[in-house]
Design a protein around this motif. Sequence first.
Motif, PDB file in Angstrom:
ATOM      1  N   ARG A 104       0.829  -1.204   0.000  1.00  0.00           N
ATOM      2  CA  ARG A 104       0.000   0.000   0.000  1.00  0.00           C
ATOM      3  C   ARG A 104       0.870   1.262   0.000  1.00  0.00           C
ATOM      4  O   ARG A 104       1.809   1.375   0.773  1.00  0.00           O
ATOM      5  CB  ARG A 104      -0.912  -0.001   1.220  1.00  0.00           C
ATOM      6  N   THR A 147      -2.491  -2.816  -4.726  1.00  0.00           N
ATOM      7  CA  THR A 147      -2.843  -3.376  -3.418  1.00  0.00           C
ATOM      8  C   THR A 147      -4.297  -3.830  -3.414  1.00  0.00           C
ATOM      9  O   THR A 147      -4.621  -4.932  -2.944  1.00  0.00           O
ATOM     10  CB  THR A 147      -2.628  -2.330  -2.302  1.00  0.00           C
ATOM     11  N   ILE A 148      -5.184  -2.995  -3.943  1.00  0.00           N
ATOM     12  CA  ILE A 148      -6.612  -3.331  -4.005  1.00  0.00           C
ATOM     13  C   ILE A 148      -6.841  -4.533  -4.911  1.00  0.00           C
ATOM     14  O   ILE A 148      -7.567  -5.467  -4.554  1.00  0.00           O
ATOM     15  CB  ILE A 148      -7.426  -2.112  -4.469  1.00  0.00           C
ATOM     16  N   LYS A 172      -4.796  -6.916  -5.707  1.00  0.00           N
ATOM     17  CA  LYS A 172      -4.273  -8.126  -5.071  1.00  0.00           C
ATOM     18  C   LYS A 172      -5.210  -8.612  -3.970  1.00  0.00           C
ATOM     19  O   LYS A 172      -5.505  -9.806  -3.877  1.00  0.00           O
ATOM     20  CB  LYS A 172      -2.878  -7.869  -4.501  1.00  0.00           C
ATOM     21  N   ARG A 173      -5.681  -7.701  -3.145  1.00  0.00           N
ATOM     22  CA  ARG A 173      -6.558  -8.083  -2.025  1.00  0.00           C
ATOM     23  C   ARG A 173      -7.865  -8.692  -2.517  1.00  0.00           C
ATOM     24  O   ARG A 173      -8.305  -9.737  -2.032  1.00  0.00           O
ATOM     25  CB  ARG A 173      -6.836  -6.865  -1.142  1.00  0.00           C
ATOM     26  N   GLU A 184      -7.177 -12.177  -3.921  1.00  0.00           N
ATOM     27  CA  GLU A 184      -6.916 -13.157  -2.869  1.00  0.00           C
ATOM     28  C   GLU A 184      -8.184 -13.524  -2.111  1.00  0.00           C
ATOM     29  O   GLU A 184      -8.354 -14.680  -1.698  1.00  0.00           O
ATOM     30  CB  GLU A 184      -5.843 -12.638  -1.918  1.00  0.00           C
ATOM     31  N   LEU A 185      -9.100 -12.574  -1.929  1.00  0.00           N
ATOM     32  CA  LEU A 185     -10.368 -12.869  -1.256  1.00  0.00           C
ATOM     33  C   LEU A 185     -11.198 -13.881  -2.038  1.00  0.00           C
ATOM     34  O   LEU A 185     -12.050 -14.569  -1.475  1.00  0.00           O
ATOM     35  CB  LEU A 185     -11.176 -11.580  -1.038  1.00  0.00           C
TER      36      LEU A 185
END
Length: 85
Positions: free
Chosen positions: A20, A39-40, A42-43, A46-47
Amino acid sequence: SVADRGIGIAASEQDRVFDRFYQSASNGALPRGTGIGLTIAKRFTELQGGRVGLESEPGLGSTFFVSLPAATVPAPPPEHAGAAT
């Protein structure tokens, strides 16, 4: 995957580009963003059980990829024997 033929990303920075607010100093005078887009991405990936990664070499550009697990479709309920149709 998405590829470009930009300036590339040094191996020493490749793990950090998903942090981030991280912004590479090697961008020089290029316009800068906020440092949260990767970052967003990737998150969210992954979720959903996936992963994001990159391959890059300075001077040759970068390729970013997203890999997601295949969706499963639930089996239809069995038909009831003798039920009116």
